[in-house]
Scaffold this motif. Structure first.
Motif, PDB file in Angstrom:
ATOM      1  N   LYS A   1       2.943   5.619   4.205  1.00 15.48           N
ATOM      2  CA  LYS A   1       2.088   4.924   3.235  1.00 15.48           C
ATOM      3  C   LYS A   1       2.088   5.578   1.846  1.00 15.48           C
ATOM      4  O   LYS A   1       2.291   4.872   0.854  1.00 15.48           O
ATOM      5  CB  LYS A   1       0.662   4.808   3.771  1.00 15.48           C
ATOM      6  CG  LYS A   1      -0.262   4.016   2.854  1.00 15.48           C
ATOM      7  CD  LYS A   1      -1.654   3.855   3.459  1.00 15.48           C
ATOM      8  CE  LYS A   1      -2.567   3.074   2.533  1.00 15.48           C
ATOM      9  NZ  LYS A   1      -3.924   2.892   3.114  1.00 15.48           N
TER      10      LYS A   1
ATOM     11  N   ARG B   1       5.413   4.913   0.137  1.00 11.44           N
ATOM     12  CA  ARG B   1       5.524   3.506  -0.253  1.00 11.44           C
ATOM     13  C   ARG B   1       4.661   3.235  -1.488  1.00 11.44           C
ATOM     14  O   ARG B   1       5.071   2.505  -2.404  1.00 11.44           O
ATOM     15  CB  ARG B   1       5.083   2.634   0.920  1.00 11.44           C
ATOM     16  CG  ARG B   1       5.385   1.165   0.762  1.00 11.44           C
ATOM     17  CD  ARG B   1       5.287   0.419   2.095  1.00 11.44           C
ATOM     18  NE  ARG B   1       4.012   0.631   2.761  1.00 11.44           N
ATOM     19  CZ  ARG B   1       3.873   1.262   3.928  1.00 11.44           C
ATOM     20  NH1 ARG B   1       4.925   1.764   4.547  1.00 11.44           N
ATOM     21  NH2 ARG B   1       2.686   1.398   4.488  1.00 11.44           N
TER      22      ARG B   1
ATOM     23  N   ASP C   1       5.748   1.748  -5.113  1.00 14.38           N
ATOM     24  CA  ASP C   1       5.123   0.526  -5.616  1.00 14.38           C
ATOM     25  C   ASP C   1       4.352   0.763  -6.916  1.00 14.38           C
ATOM     26  O   ASP C   1       4.160  -0.172  -7.706  1.00 14.38           O
ATOM     27  CB  ASP C   1       4.214  -0.084  -4.548  1.00 14.38           C
ATOM     28  CG  ASP C   1       5.022  -0.744  -3.431  1.00 14.38           C
ATOM     29  OD1 ASP C   1       6.230  -0.942  -3.612  1.00 14.38           O
ATOM     30  OD2 ASP C   1       4.437  -1.043  -2.369  1.00 14.38           O
TER      31      ASP C   1
ATOM     32  N   ARG D   1      12.808  -3.908  -5.154  1.00 10.16           N
ATOM     33  CA  ARG D   1      12.748  -2.473  -4.867  1.00 10.16           C
ATOM     34  C   ARG D   1      14.128  -1.834  -4.976  1.00 10.16           C
ATOM     35  O   ARG D   1      14.268  -0.737  -5.512  1.00 10.16           O
ATOM     36  CB  ARG D   1      12.157  -2.248  -3.479  1.00 10.16           C
ATOM     37  CG  ARG D   1      10.635  -2.359  -3.412  1.00 10.16           C
ATOM     38  CD  ARG D   1      10.156  -2.292  -1.975  1.00 10.16           C
ATOM     39  NE  ARG D   1       8.697  -2.125  -1.884  1.00 10.16           N
ATOM     40  CZ  ARG D   1       8.007  -2.260  -0.762  1.00 10.16           C
ATOM     41  NH1 ARG D   1       8.644  -2.564   0.372  1.00 10.16           N
ATOM     42  NH2 ARG D   1       6.694  -2.096  -0.753  1.00 10.16           N
TER      43      ARG D   1
ATOM     44  N   TYR E   1      16.059   4.992   1.020  1.00 11.01           N
ATOM     45  CA  TYR E   1      15.120   3.865   1.084  1.00 11.01           C
ATOM     46  C   TYR E   1      15.303   3.106   2.393  1.00 11.01           C
ATOM     47  O   TYR E   1      16.420   2.739   2.754  1.00 11.01           O
ATOM     48  CB  TYR E   1      15.349   2.938  -0.105  1.00 11.01           C
ATOM     49  CG  TYR E   1      14.684   1.583   0.011  1.00 11.01           C
ATOM     50  CD1 TYR E   1      13.297   1.470   0.044  1.00 11.01           C
ATOM     51  CD2 TYR E   1      15.444   0.415   0.075  1.00 11.01           C
ATOM     52  CE1 TYR E   1      12.687   0.226   0.141  1.00 11.01           C
ATOM     53  CE2 TYR E   1      14.843  -0.826   0.164  1.00 11.01           C
ATOM     54  CZ  TYR E   1      13.461  -0.918   0.206  1.00 11.01           C
ATOM     55  OH  TYR E   1      12.861  -2.141   0.303  1.00 11.01           O
TER      56      TYR E   1
ATOM     57  N   GLY F   1      12.040  -1.535   5.926  1.00  6.11           N
ATOM     58  CA  GLY F   1      10.970  -2.011   6.798  1.00  6.11           C
ATOM     59  C   GLY F   1      11.432  -3.137   7.714  1.00  6.11           C
ATOM     60  O   GLY F   1      10.673  -3.620   8.559  1.00  6.11           O
TER      61      GLY F   1
ATOM     62  N   HIS G   1       6.088  -4.287   4.056  1.00 10.46           N
ATOM     63  CA  HIS G   1       4.862  -3.497   4.225  1.00 10.46           C
ATOM     64  C   HIS G   1       5.094  -2.292   5.128  1.00 10.46           C
ATOM     65  O   HIS G   1       4.220  -1.425   5.228  1.00 10.46           O
ATOM     66  CB  HIS G   1       3.743  -4.372   4.811  1.00 10.46           C
ATOM     67  CG  HIS G   1       4.030  -4.887   6.188  1.00 10.46           C
ATOM     68  ND1 HIS G   1       4.958  -5.872   6.427  1.00 10.46           N
ATOM     69  CD2 HIS G   1       3.519  -4.561   7.413  1.00 10.46           C
ATOM     70  CE1 HIS G   1       5.012  -6.132   7.724  1.00 10.46           C
ATOM     71  NE2 HIS G   1       4.144  -5.347   8.348  1.00 10.46           N
TER      72      HIS G   1
ATOM     73  N   ALA H   1       8.031  -0.491   4.695  1.00 12.20           N
ATOM     74  CA  ALA H   1       9.094   0.254   4.012  1.00 12.20           C
ATOM     75  C   ALA H   1       8.739   1.733   3.880  1.00 12.20           C
ATOM     76  O   ALA H   1       7.569   2.124   3.960  1.00 12.20           O
ATOM     77  CB  ALA H   1       9.358  -0.352   2.638  1.00 12.20           C
ATOM     78  N   ASP H   2       9.768   2.547   3.655  1.00  8.35           N
ATOM     79  CA  ASP H   2       9.545   3.985   3.541  1.00  8.35           C
ATOM     80  C   ASP H   2      10.617   4.591   2.642  1.00  8.35           C
ATOM     81  O   ASP H   2      11.692   4.010   2.434  1.00  8.35           O
ATOM     82  CB  ASP H   2       9.596   4.635   4.926  1.00  8.35           C
ATOM     83  CG  ASP H   2       9.049   6.066   4.941  1.00  8.35           C
ATOM     84  OD1 ASP H   2       8.508   6.519   3.903  1.00  8.35           O
ATOM     85  OD2 ASP H   2       9.169   6.735   5.981  1.00  8.35           O
TER      86      ASP H   2
END
Length: 364
Positions: A126, A129, A133, A190, A218, A221, A250, A252-253
């Motif tokens: 989180k 990410r 973002d 992204r 990257y 997700g 949502h 993604a990492d």
């Protein structure tokens, strides 16, 4: 945009603070518990609508008080936020109420660098990410719009998974389509921004951590080669069993890779802190290249950073045109760096929630 005037009321032990003629660098010193970090917290609340220490407003609003108020003037813009213990808030820009925090966040791009920054490397996806973002929000004009639609579809799909017994593919199809459309758009955005960011990141990494090569890995997700629409269909049974949506942007990492393995495993705490600084400085640099200046909150600068790293960080932030609000226990060392680098600054003493401007000292 830099803040010239700041007013804070009822934030933790700060009853009232009025700061004027703020400089490119603003240094706050005092003992632990004096209110230094609370001042940074107040600026963070103004720019983002939330504290970096708690999600519950009544935890930072002074005891038995109904609200906290933070106001700032930056050039021609006047902005303020009132946070209520009930969880409600009121935001104004130039005297006009605005509906969303996003409008204020665009006016005041803000980065936080604090002693807990290494959590970004060590903890779950989180915060990483969110780091990506934050950059997306400020450099990709269509990102916020796409994310709002994606989040709406995700919420509706998850609600169906939780409340409807054995929802079918047909039940979920409208939300699958919307998720796939906006999810693929978010993924492409992204990828584009990440490619640009990598160049800035490698530059700042070389300056702060020259002995180690790090690559940003990257993870979307979902499996881009399969496509999100197909992924959602293939995962239908498992999503029904789990009762939430497993795949999509949502989830993604970002992972950080070195020649010896993952950064969270092979780097020391000090190296991780420099890596996080390189990540955040490179984002600031990317905004600077687009003529957007960032306000930086730098908590406890002299903790865990040697003198050379302190100086490099201060010099780089000055080069990038950032306005810096910096806390420290060792203001003598910080003033020495600022004097040597000929950077304009204001010095403040913080004691039991009281903040007073102090005449800077010139050290030979």
């Amino acid at each position: 945009m830099s803040i010239s005037r700041l007013h804070i009321e009822r934030v933790r032990n700060i009853q009232t603070a009025a700061l004027h003629q703020l400089q490119p660098f603003n240094v706050f010193y005092g003992q632990n518990g004096s209110g230094k970090t609370s001042l940074l917290e107040a600026i963070h609340i103004l720019a983002t609508g939330r504290s970096f220490r708690t999600h519950i407003p009544k935890n930072y609003i002074q005891t038995q008080q109904a609200d906290a108020l933070i106001f700032a003037q930056a050039h021609q813009e006047k902005m303020g936020i009132q946070k209520f213990a009930t969880g409600e808030q009121l935001i104004k820009v130039n005297g006009d109420s605005i509906a969303t925090q996003g409008q204020l966040a665009r006016l005041l791009p803000l980065q936080l660098i604090d002693p807990q920054s290494t959590d970004l490397i060590d903890n779950g996806a989180k915060p990483r990410r969110q780091l990506l973002d934050w950059l997306m929000f400020h450099v990709e004009p269509d990102f916020y719009h796409a994310w709002q639609y994606y989040a709406r579809a995700l919420k509706q799909r998850n609600t169906l998974l939780k409340t409807k017994r054995q929802p079918t593919l047909a039940d979920l199809e409208p939300w699958n389509q919307m998720l796939a459309e906006y999810g693929e758009l978010l993924h492409s955005q992204r990828l584009s921004v990440l490619q640009q960011w990598q160049t800035f990141f490698l530059h700042d990494l070389q300056m702060l951590l020259p002995e180690i090569a790090v690559q940003i890995d990257y993870r979307a997700g979902f499996h881009p080669e399969l496509g999100l629409a197909n992924e959602l269909q293939h995962a239908h049974s498992k999503d029904v069993e789990r009762r939430y949506t497993e795949y999509g942007p949502h989830r993604a990492d970002l992972r950080f890779k070195t020649a010896l393995g993952d950064a969270d495993v092979v780097l020391s705490r000090g190296q991780k802190k420099l890596l996080v600084m390189a990540l955040k400085l490179s984002q600031i640099a990317m905004l600077h290249a687009s003529n957007k200046e960032t306000v930086v909150l730098l908590d406890d600068l002299t903790a865990e950073l040697d003198s050379t790293a302190q100086r490099r960080l201060i010099e780089r932030l000055s080069q990038l045109g950032s306005q810096v609000f910096l806390t420290t226990l060792d203001h003598v060392a910080v003033q020495q760096h600022l004097n040597d680098l000929s950077i304009s600054y204001q010095l403040f003493n913080v004691d039991k929630g009281q903040i007073h401007a102090v005449e800077p000292t010139i050290y030979n």
